[in-house]
Design an enzyme around this catalytic site. Structure first.
Site, PDB file in Angstrom:
ATOM      1  N   HIS A 188      -2.229 -12.536  -2.224  1.00  0.00           N
ATOM      2  CA  HIS A 188      -3.235 -13.261  -1.460  1.00  0.00           C
ATOM      3  C   HIS A 188      -2.782 -14.663  -1.064  1.00  0.00           C
ATOM      4  O   HIS A 188      -3.539 -15.396  -0.436  1.00  0.00           O
ATOM      5  CB  HIS A 188      -4.537 -13.319  -2.247  1.00  0.00           C
ATOM      6  CG  HIS A 188      -5.205 -11.986  -2.378  1.00  0.00           C
ATOM      7  ND1 HIS A 188      -6.390 -11.804  -3.045  1.00  0.00           N
ATOM      8  CD2 HIS A 188      -4.845 -10.761  -1.922  1.00  0.00           C
ATOM      9  CE1 HIS A 188      -6.724 -10.527  -2.993  1.00  0.00           C
ATOM     10  NE2 HIS A 188      -5.795  -9.879  -2.323  1.00  0.00           N
ATOM     11  N   HIS A 223       0.811  -1.208   0.000  1.00  0.00           N
ATOM     12  CA  HIS A 223       0.000   0.000   0.000  1.00  0.00           C
ATOM     13  C   HIS A 223       0.851   1.267   0.000  1.00  0.00           C
ATOM     14  O   HIS A 223       0.369   2.329  -0.407  1.00  0.00           O
ATOM     15  CB  HIS A 223      -0.957  -0.010   1.180  1.00  0.00           C
ATOM     16  CG  HIS A 223      -2.101  -0.952   0.994  1.00  0.00           C
ATOM     17  ND1 HIS A 223      -3.361  -0.694   1.482  1.00  0.00           N
ATOM     18  CD2 HIS A 223      -2.186  -2.147   0.354  1.00  0.00           C
ATOM     19  CE1 HIS A 223      -4.172  -1.699   1.152  1.00  0.00           C
ATOM     20  NE2 HIS A 223      -3.466  -2.584   0.475  1.00  0.00           N
TER      21      HIS A 223
END
Length: 755
Positions: A288, A122
């Site tokens: 993920h 992020h």
């Protein structure tokens, strides 16, 4: 991918002051962070000059941080301090932190690695190709608005976990480097062989002003063009689909569990961040492979973000009243669960889960839409992150389901599933690209783990492999270039066209590499006319090398041609100056230049050349300020360059707007004196859009201009600078200041000169 908190903070819980600041800096539909809303922020009393006079261009974005604002002092040299760092010891300390769970924020499965990967992702993942803004290069995640974005919920805990390490190593490691290094080390510790890592990100001490979107509410999605066609994302220069998200809504477009719609959003957003389909699938699946989402209970019980918290809140936000508020009771995105049975280990189980089971839509305990396996044998595959002995089913978001529903993504996913080693290699390279996309050329890279392989997205430029020209050769070349045929105006325009492609936002572009002679840059509309000059410069290069036996790059000659032209123009004005020139540029090849990658650098506007692509929504003066910002200029430098370039005749296509002189090619003060002349009456042109005509009361036309010219009289700050340069005693100062600002632009991409 994203883990966002879609409803944890009610509007009434926001810190009103901070929201006002954020909104006043993010309500334009422009990429230019200087443009503000024409209405008071909350419909109440105006608080700023922009509230009172919204049509005045905002120059604050050009207020550069002075070195004295750096707490390390004006002489701080990060590269020199980094050279003292024991990188391997730092990595060992990071691994130790990852395996040492803290009671105040317990780690999932006893490992903070997945949390650090999300933090690093992020930090870097805000990068967008259209304007080069975002990315992790300045450590911006420490500041608002990023530190309080819904998608960054609970990453304040990750940064706080790193504080002891930052305190230990101090100035030898920047926060910007540490925030992205942590995720890289986490990959290595959990079994992925990473592609490499580069240090070299120097901290900023205040947030960069960036336009993140037109919405005035968190998780607003006004950038969707219409309800009837919600997949048509209207704000083309923005990367994410929603205000406050890094990429896409994991529940689906506008919260709708539509995998095909999500696939569209994923493809659009990742491509706007410079990723192709294969890199996109690899990043989604690879990210993920680790960790879990958090949606243990009612999101209404989660408190405000860090910037909305009271002064006694220790700088931590999203404090939850659900259960313990942490560990098994954590609420972040609202989704709940892990993607794989081995969430702290690199393997291929993400694709095994995706392709081995039947997935059906359901809801998390927090009410978020997510997908779970309907197969009985899949219900106890994942060990609980905190409760010993408990087993859970895996989960998938709508964004995950997009990888098997969209035909193109499914084909790539299947290939990765069947070729784990290939998947690992593609992911490692894509992860490296994600972390380094905003760092610019490899000459800025520091550290022992910099890969030796050259990658086309790094805009590679060959190393110097010949003796550089000396003072005598430079003088000879200047004379040759001035006698080669092109005019002063043409030489200045061509040099500017090469160097002004630079973007300080992501350190791309510039004259080095000589790409002005290559596609696509040679064919850009803003560069019209360079084709007439390039052959002349190439002939000077060939003749010089043949006659002297010495080598000189085309890239150096383009800049030197402009330098020689500026010196001649100043001498013709009676104020001779020496313009700085440092050889050492080299020439890239067409094979080292990716046209798709480079198209983002094409200017839609360049007010310094009076160029504006038709159909722009923004005013010329606003676009001029934005261009000055990306070139790293101050308001003074912008003013002196525009005034000089106009009288030098450097406008694209020979356009006469702002050329307030009858001595074109002479570095005179004529622009400044004419723009201040109250004897000229300016009227909107009846024949040309965005053009003004200036002349006498009888309607005669002596000059034409755009707002990028007249703003230097209408804006009080710029007029103050113009008044200085218009004075009788300022001729020498103007020439010297122009030469200095010109050299700055020419050398913007010479990072080796800045260390």
């Amino acid at each position: 991918m994203s883990e966002h908190d879609k409803s944890t903070v009610a509007a009434e819980d926001y810190d009103k002051t901070e929201v006002a600041k954020a909104e006043s800096a993010s309500t334009s539909e422009s990429e230019n962070p200087a443009i503000k809303s024409p209405e008071p922020v909350h419909g109440g009393r105006p608080r700023t000059e922009q509230d009172w006079w919204p049509n005045q261009v905002d120059l604050r974005v050009l207020d550069r941080s002075v070195p004295e604002a750096d707490p390390y002092g004006p002489d701080f040299d990060y590269a020199a301090e980094f050279a003292k760092l024991d990188v391997e010891a730092l990595k060992r300390d990071l691994v130790e932190v990852m395996h040492t769970s803290q009671d105040w924020w317990p780690s999932d499965w006893g490992h903070y690695g997945p949390l650090f990967i999300r933090m690093s992702w992020h930090a870097a993942g805000t990068y967008r190709s259209a304007d080069g803004r975002g990315g992790g290069g300045e450590g911006g995640q420490r500041f608002a608005p990023l530190n309080s974005w819904p998608d960054n919920a609970n990453l304040d805990k990750a940064r706080r976990l790193l504080l002891p390490i930052k305190q230990k190593y101090g100035r030898k490691i920047s926060w910007a480097d540490l925030l992205v290094l942590a995720g890289n080390v986490a990959h290595d510790d959990m079994g992925l062989k990473t592609f490499g890592f580069a240090f070299g990100r120097k901290d900023q001490w205040k947030p960069s002003e960036v336009f993140w979107g037109p919405e005035d509410t968190w998780l607003g999605d006004e950038r969707y063009a219409s309800e009837s066609d919600p997949l048509d994302l209207d704000e083309g220069h923005l990367a994410a689909v929603t205000m406050g998200l890094i990429y896409v809504n994991p529940e689906g477009p506008q919260g709708k569990p539509d995998p095909m719609g999500s696939a569209h959003d994923i493809r659009v957003t990742f491509s706007r961040m410079g990723m192709n389909d294969e890199e996109t699938v690899a990043l989604v699946a690879g990210g993920h492979t680790f960790g879990k989402t958090h949606g243990a209970g009612n999101p209404e019980l989660v408190g405000p973000e860090p910037n909305g918290c009271p002064v006694h809140g220790n700088g931590l936000g999203w404090i939850s009243q659900y259960g313990t508020g942490k560990g098994a009771d954590t609420i972040t995105s609202g989704l709940e669960g892990a993607w794989t049975p081995t969430p702290t280990q690199w393997d291929n189980t993400y694709f095994e889960m995706l392709f081995s089971y039947d997935w059906e839509l359901g809801e998390s305990p927090a009410g978020a839409k997510q997908w779970g396996p309907s197969n009985p044998e899949a219900q106890e595959l994942v060990p609980d992150a905190h409760i010993e002995g408990k087993k859970n089913p895996p989960m998938m978001s709508t964004a995950d389901m997009a990888l098997v529903v969209d035909p193109g993504f499914r084909e790539i996913s299947k290939k990765f599933y069947e070729n784990p080693e290939y998947f690992a290699d593609v992911y490692a390279r894509a992860w490296f690209k994600l972390l380094h996309r905003d760092m610019g050329p490899t000459s800025r890279y520091l550290g022992p783990d910099v890969p030796s392989e050259e990658l086309v997205w790094q805009d590679p430029v060959p190393a110097v492999d010949h003796e550089l020209v000396g003072e005598a050769e430079i003088a000879d070349l200047k004379a040759r270039l001035l006698a080669a045929g092109p005019t002063v105006s043409q030489l200045v325009h061509t040099a500017w066209s090469a160097a002004a492609s630079y973007r300080d936002t992501d350190k791309r572009g510039g004259a080095n590499g000589g790409r002005i002679r290559l596609e696509p840059q040679r064919g850009w509309a803003a560069n019209a006319g360079v084709d007439e000059v390039i052959p002349a410069i190439e002939k000077v290069k060939a003749d010089f090398e043949a006659e002297t036996g010495k080598r000189v790059s085309f890239a150096d000659l383009v800049v030197l041609a402009g330098t020689a032209a500026v010196e001649k123009a100043a001498a013709d004005a009676g104020v001779p100056v020496t313009v700085g020139f440092t050889p050492g540029r080299t020439d890239a090849t067409q094979e080292q230049t990716d046209p798709e990658n480079f198209r983002w650098l094409e200017p839609k506007a360049d007010g310094f050349r009076s160029y504006l692509l038709p159909g722009s929504k923004l005013q010329p003066e606003q676009l001029l300020v934005d261009k000055a910002f990306t070139l790293g200029l101050t308001a003074k430098e912008m003013t002196v360059l525009v005034g000089g370039l106009r009288v030098l005749g450097a406008n694209t296509g020979g356009v006469q707007h702002g050329v307030f002189t009858d001595r074109v090619g002479v570095l005179s003060q004529d622009f400044f004196r004419t723009v201040l002349d109250l004897g000229i009456q300016w009227r909107t042109s009846r024949d040309a859009e965005d053009v003004y005509e200036g002349g006498g009361a009888d309607g005669s036309v002596a000059h034409t201009a755009t707002a990028a010219d007249l703003v230097f009289n209408s804006n009080a700050i710029l007029r103050g600078i113009v008044e200085v340069y218009s004075s009788d005693d300022a001729a020498e100062q103007f020439a010297q200041d122009f030469a200095k600002a010109w050299t700055k632009v020419m050398d913007n991409d010479r990072f080796e000169l800045k260390r």
